[in-house]
Design an enzyme around this catalytic site. Sequence first.
Site: not given
Length: 219
Positions: A122, A129, A189, A192
């Site tokens: 990030h 996301d 995740e 992600h």
Amino acid sequence: MILLSDKRIQEVNCIDNKERVISLRDKHEKILIDETRSQISSRSDLFCYARESVINKLIQATNYLPNGYKFLIKEAYRPLSRQRKSFEEAFQEYKRQYPMKTDSQIYDLTCQYVAPVKVAGHPTGGAIDITLLKDGIEVGMGTEFNDIPIEPENLTYLHSNYINNVAKENRKILISCMEKVGFENYPTEWWHWSYGDCYWAFLNNCNALYEPVDEKSVK
């Protein structure tokens, strides 16, 4: 499964290509932003910024969305200071929950949920996301965005076998759209995805394209 605690990822070489980090707003009618920020800890106004190639690839990915579907961005760029704080908070929480685990085990567990700063996607502007909307409503993906993976079901894992068939089909849509244009998923995740960061580079056996970007330089 390769986690961000893997030392091989920390050894990935990065040659930053100096792409700009720009806003995702108003880039395409099928790319929307969750402006509420109700599910993220970052308070930065740059939360929906990303590298130019990431945005261009996401625009390409809209071509593979079924009728009625759109992308909803939850978070993209995250300041380094927020990344450090998030990792430490998660580490301390897991340490409280699992007092019998060693610090090394807690570190690996934390990496399933929050990336260590050195390899975090990030802060580079290379990670996003993302989830799906259908007819303006968020679809069922098996868990809420940003849920914590809990054994043994590990519902947040991209290919968890414990989610219902509707969620599995929705995840397949997201996977197809993102993989066709070159994004890589972080497997714990489902939301992600990244391009150009260290994790992406490791999986593609190449140099990373993006280093972390200081928030002030984005502004």
